[in-house]
Design an enzyme around this catalytic site. Structure first.
Site, short mmCIF file in Angstrom:
data_model
loop_
_atom_site.label_atom_id
_atom_site.label_comp_id
_atom_site.label_asym_id
_atom_site.label_seq_id
_atom_site.Cartn_x
_atom_site.Cartn_y
_atom_site.Cartn_z
N HIS A 262 -1.44 0.22 -10.16
CA HIS A 262 -2.05 -0.71 -9.20
C HIS A 262 -2.64 -1.93 -9.94
CE1 HIS A 262 -4.14 -1.06 -5.01
NE2 HIS A 262 -3.88 -2.26 -5.53
N ARG B 251 0.85 -1.19 0.00
CA ARG B 251 0.00 0.00 0.00
C ARG B 251 0.89 1.24 0.00
NH1 ARG B 251 -3.50 -2.71 -1.77
NH2 ARG B 251 -5.49 -3.23 -0.78
C1 GLV Z 1 -5.39 -5.12 -4.12
O1 GLV Z 1 -4.85 -4.11 -3.83
C2 GLV Z 1 -5.94 -6.05 -3.19
O2 GLV Z 1 -6.00 -5.73 -2.00
O3 GLV Z 1 -6.32 -7.15 -3.61
#
Ligand code: GLV
Length: 311
Positions: free
Chosen positions: A274, A226
């Site tokens: 992401h 994160r």
């Molecule tokens: C992605 O960030 C997840 O938490 O699967």
């Protein structure tokens, strides 16, 4: 009774709905809170970044599932209905995709392939293989489902692997660390640091100038956990000072990463949106269905969120 899917369009709610219905054609599914006909019927919700307080509208909700490995987006809702258990996903396909991403990034860096992409004359013909880092020590922060899967892949490629987690783990050929001292000890020997930690009060800002400067000089950082774990300005200072050779970042404090963010222009930072591992509807549908069935029949759920530790 019904199952509510409340995830962004970019995560393709319809695909999840089709995958669930192909497993159980009798399942009543509603996509989007605005389409719920009878709020009393909703017994299970699958959510990702849902609006705060929304889940209080369903008085018969028996469980809530995050539509990802992380539970932080779910826990960000300070008005979750009291006493309703939370679960998250743990998926083999997601673990494979994550491992593939991590191995690709490490090898790109180790074999300097991005330098060749920019300049085919980067190294003269006949020169021996020259790794940008002679070291091959991988340090994984977070030895959970994804971290362990990645560790196995790196071991197969003959990397040395260590891992840091809340509690020490016994994993063959992986040197396991925990605690503050263990964190420093692992950093000191690491060439490639991979962050897979969840976002919790414990992990916020953990990767800062004080911790990252303990890595071996020239180490490389990969953040797929994160964005909140990393102090952005500290990373830039360490790259500019040469302590770190580069970083590959898939997660950010603000997503999408703002256009003017300094990470975007930094020559030693590789950015991905992401997508190191997305949630594959067909692969996760069986565990969502299983948890739905367990929830409605009052049985123990799979992959429950640990509220004490926040993930
Ligand atoms: C992605 O960030 C997840 O938490 O699967």
């Amino acid at each position: 009774m019904s199952l509510l899917i409340c995830i962004p369009d970019s995560m393709q709610p319809q695909s999840l709905c089709s995958a669930l219905q192909s497993l159980d054609s009798g399942l009543k599914i509603e996509i989007g809170s605005e389409n719920v006909h009878n709020q009393d019927e909703v017994e299970f919700a699958v959510v990702w970044k849902h609006p705060e307080g929304l889940l209080r509208n369903y008085p018969n909700l028996k469980a809530i599932s995050s539509y990802g490995h992380g539970a932080d987006a779910l826990l960000a809702d300070k008005q979750l209905p009291a006493g309703v258990p939370l679960v998250r996903l743990m998926d083999t396909t997601m673990a494979k995709w994550m491992s593939e991403y991590l191995l690709t990034v490490v090898l790109l860096q180790r074999r300097q392939l991005l330098e060749y992409a920019k300049n085919p004359e980067f190294s003269a013909w006949g020169t021996a293989v020259c790794h940008s880092h002679p070291g091959n020590q991988i340090g994984i922060l977070g030895l959970g489902y994804l971290g362990l899967a990645a560790a196995k892949v790196f071991l197969l490629m003959d990397f040395k692997v260590s891992g840091w987690s809340r509690r020490k783990k016994q994993v063959k050929e992986v040197e396991s660390f925990s605690g503050k001292k263990g964190f420093s000890a692992m950093l000191k020997q690491t060439d490639y640091l991979i962050n897979l930690l969840p976002h919790t009060t414990e992990t916020r800002d953990l990767l800062n100038i004080g911790t990252l400067s303990q890595l071996k000089r020239g180490a490389y950082l990969i953040n797929v956990g994160r964005g909140q774990t990393l102090v952005d300005e500290d990373l830039i200072a360490l790259l500019d000072g040469g302590q770190l050779s580069g970083a590959c970042l898939d997660v950010f404090r603000t997503e999408p990463l703002p256009k003017e963010h300094p990470f975007r222009k930094h020559k030693n930072i590789l950015i991905t949106p992401h997508n190191s591992s997305a949630t594959p509807a067909e692969s996760v549908a069986p565990q969502i269905l299983e948890n739905y069935r367990r929830a409605v029949s009052g049985r123990q759920l799979l992959n429950t969120v640990d509220l004490e530790h926040g993930y």
